[in-house]
Write a protein that holds these residues in place. Sequence first.
Motif, PDB file in Angstrom:
ATOM      1  N   ASN A  54      36.173  17.856  10.139  1.00  0.00           N
ATOM      2  CA  ASN A  54      37.358  18.806  10.503  1.00  0.00           C
ATOM      3  C   ASN A  54      38.195  18.299  11.341  1.00  0.00           C
ATOM      4  O   ASN A  54      37.709  17.315  11.931  1.00  0.00           O
ATOM      5  CB  ASN A  54      37.018  19.906  10.643  1.00  0.00           C
ATOM      6  N   ILE A  55      39.703  18.614  11.232  1.00  0.00           N
ATOM      7  CA  ILE A  55      40.377  18.214  12.176  1.00  0.00           C
ATOM      8  C   ILE A  55      40.178  18.774  13.347  1.00  0.00           C
ATOM      9  O   ILE A  55      40.211  20.093  13.393  1.00  0.00           O
ATOM     10  CB  ILE A  55      41.937  18.310  11.884  1.00  0.00           C
ATOM     11  N   PRO A  56      39.726  18.426  14.506  1.00  0.00           N
ATOM     12  CA  PRO A  56      39.443  19.112  15.668  1.00  0.00           C
ATOM     13  C   PRO A  56      40.636  19.917  16.274  1.00  0.00           C
ATOM     14  O   PRO A  56      41.768  19.395  16.504  1.00  0.00           O
ATOM     15  CB  PRO A  56      38.887  18.088  16.758  1.00  0.00           C
ATOM     16  N   SER A  57      40.434  21.004  16.610  1.00  0.00           N
ATOM     17  CA  SER A  57      41.386  21.988  17.207  1.00  0.00           C
ATOM     18  C   SER A  57      42.008  21.510  18.432  1.00  0.00           C
ATOM     19  O   SER A  57      43.247  21.785  18.782  1.00  0.00           O
ATOM     20  CB  SER A  57      40.962  23.320  17.447  1.00  0.00           C
ATOM     21  N   GLU A  58      41.230  20.287  19.377  1.00  0.00           N
ATOM     22  CA  GLU A  58      41.874  20.059  20.248  1.00  0.00           C
ATOM     23  C   GLU A  58      43.099  19.202  20.114  1.00  0.00           C
ATOM     24  O   GLU A  58      43.956  18.980  21.081  1.00  0.00           O
ATOM     25  CB  GLU A  58      40.931  18.961  21.025  1.00  0.00           C
ATOM     26  N   ILE A 109      43.339  23.434   6.408  1.00  0.00           N
ATOM     27  CA  ILE A 109      44.417  22.785   7.065  1.00  0.00           C
ATOM     28  C   ILE A 109      44.826  23.869   8.502  1.00  0.00           C
ATOM     29  O   ILE A 109      45.067  25.146   7.939  1.00  0.00           O
ATOM     30  CB  ILE A 109      45.773  22.738   6.135  1.00  0.00           C
ATOM     31  N   PRO A 110      44.582  23.357   9.614  1.00  0.00           N
ATOM     32  CA  PRO A 110      44.789  24.354  10.605  1.00  0.00           C
ATOM     33  C   PRO A 110      46.183  24.949  10.890  1.00  0.00           C
ATOM     34  O   PRO A 110      47.146  24.146  10.685  1.00  0.00           O
ATOM     35  CB  PRO A 110      44.152  23.263  11.960  1.00  0.00           C
ATOM     36  N   PRO A 121      48.228  27.764   5.321  1.00  0.00           N
ATOM     37  CA  PRO A 121      48.286  28.893   6.287  1.00  0.00           C
ATOM     38  C   PRO A 121      49.797  29.481   6.126  1.00  0.00           C
ATOM     39  O   PRO A 121      50.710  28.721   5.990  1.00  0.00           O
ATOM     40  CB  PRO A 121      48.155  28.228   7.785  1.00  0.00           C
ATOM     41  N   SER A 122      49.837  30.851   5.997  1.00  0.00           N
ATOM     42  CA  SER A 122      51.067  31.466   5.679  1.00  0.00           C
ATOM     43  C   SER A 122      52.073  31.339   6.746  1.00  0.00           C
ATOM     44  O   SER A 122      53.383  31.514   6.473  1.00  0.00           O
ATOM     45  CB  SER A 122      50.787  32.811   5.319  1.00  0.00           C
TER      46      SER A 122
END
Length: 246
Positions: free
Chosen positions: A118-122, A143-144, A168-169
Amino acid sequence: MVNSYLFYALALLLLLNSNTIVLCLATTFNINTTNTDQISLFAFKKTITSDPYAILANNWSENVSVCHWIGVTCGTKHQRVMYLNISRFDLSGTVSPHLGNLTFLRYLDISFNNFTGNIPSELSHLYRLRRINMGFNSFTGEIPSWFGALPQLEQMILMNNTFSGTLPSDICNNLPNLKTLYVSGNQLEGQIPPNICKCRNIERLALSTNHFTGKIPSEIGSLSMLKELYLGYNDLKGIYDLTYTI
Ligand SMILES: *[C@@H]1O[C@H](CO)[C@@H](O)[C@H](O)[C@H]1NC(C)=O
Ligand SMILES: *[C@@H]1O[C@H](CO)[C@@H](O)[C@H](O)[C@H]1NC(C)=O
Ligand SMILES: *[C@@H]1O[C@H](CO)[C@@H](O)[C@H](O)[C@H]1NC(C)=O
Ligand SMILES: *[C@@H]1O[C@H](CO)[C@@H](O)[C@H](O)[C@H]1NC(C)=O
Ligand SMILES: *[C@@H]1O[C@H](CO)[C@@H](O)[C@H](O)[C@H]1NC(C)=O
Ligand SMILES: *[C@@H]1O[C@H](CO)[C@@H](O)[C@H](O)[C@H]1NC(C)=O
Ligand SMILES: *[C@@H]1O[C@H](CO)[C@@H](O)[C@H](O)[C@H]1NC(C)=O
């Protein structure tokens, strides 16, 4: 001694603006900010499991400043990492959360490698990011939505990965400068969010080769800067009642 340093540091905190505070604290406590970037990039190097041409192995060495490392460009004034471009190095591995500490980063290009996970949230801390290219890797997960909170973002390229879930909307709620959004060649599903029209300066939008369903939102028709639109190879249905101005 330590207490009096603390006292002065706190006094400065109250008196000065935040940039000055960071500088003063760095001086008082002798924090070497160049090392922050070195720590981050070394942590990233550790999560790279395959480097077949030994590009990073031979070059990202601790006895040389990060600013002279291959793929790294620093700002001339502050000597912090501004560009990281390791596109086409044939690397495998994951993206370390430590990359989120490269807070001066403007351009991140890790395209055409084989990064997984995943793409890290950091990475949401990289609020100066203008261009991000993670295309042509094997990233998974969603996709965050925090991409939509990177206020300077102009280009977001995530194409040809294995991203799933919905787009994401709210992704476009705070991206007035976004010109390029490429998410084609993934496994995205659900509706194309009508809120995409909030990316009002978008010029290139690629959503093709996914599993998007439903109608093409008519709001896309209001994107007056749009020059390229790719929607093919999805499961879209209905009447195409857009008045394209492209
Ligand atoms: C800060 O760290 C860098 C990289 O390790 C080093 O080259 C530089 O000399 C250090 N600067 C100071 C002031 O200690
Ligand atoms: C830099 O470090 C590497 C190991 O990381 C070592 O092989 C090399 O000799 C060093 N170069 C210099 C100029 O000290
Ligand atoms: C690392 O790569 C840079 C950019 O290609 C090059 O200038 C430098 O000499 C290389 N350093 C080492 C130690 O190989
Ligand atoms: C990164 O480097 C590649 C060449 O290896 C180049 O095509 C690409 O435009 C660069 N990316 C950025 C964001 O400058
Ligand atoms: C950098 O990021 C990592 C992981 O997000 C964190 O644990 C670490 O404390 C951060 N700070 C520095 C200076 O490396
Ligand atoms: C990428 O890495 C994954 C996991 O290590 C592996 O299964 C896959 O074959 C790799 N793909 C390519 C194109 O190298
Ligand atoms: C990108 O994805 C598309 C659609 O899945 C595929 O046709 C194309 O070959 C991919 N390109 C690369 C370079 O992997």
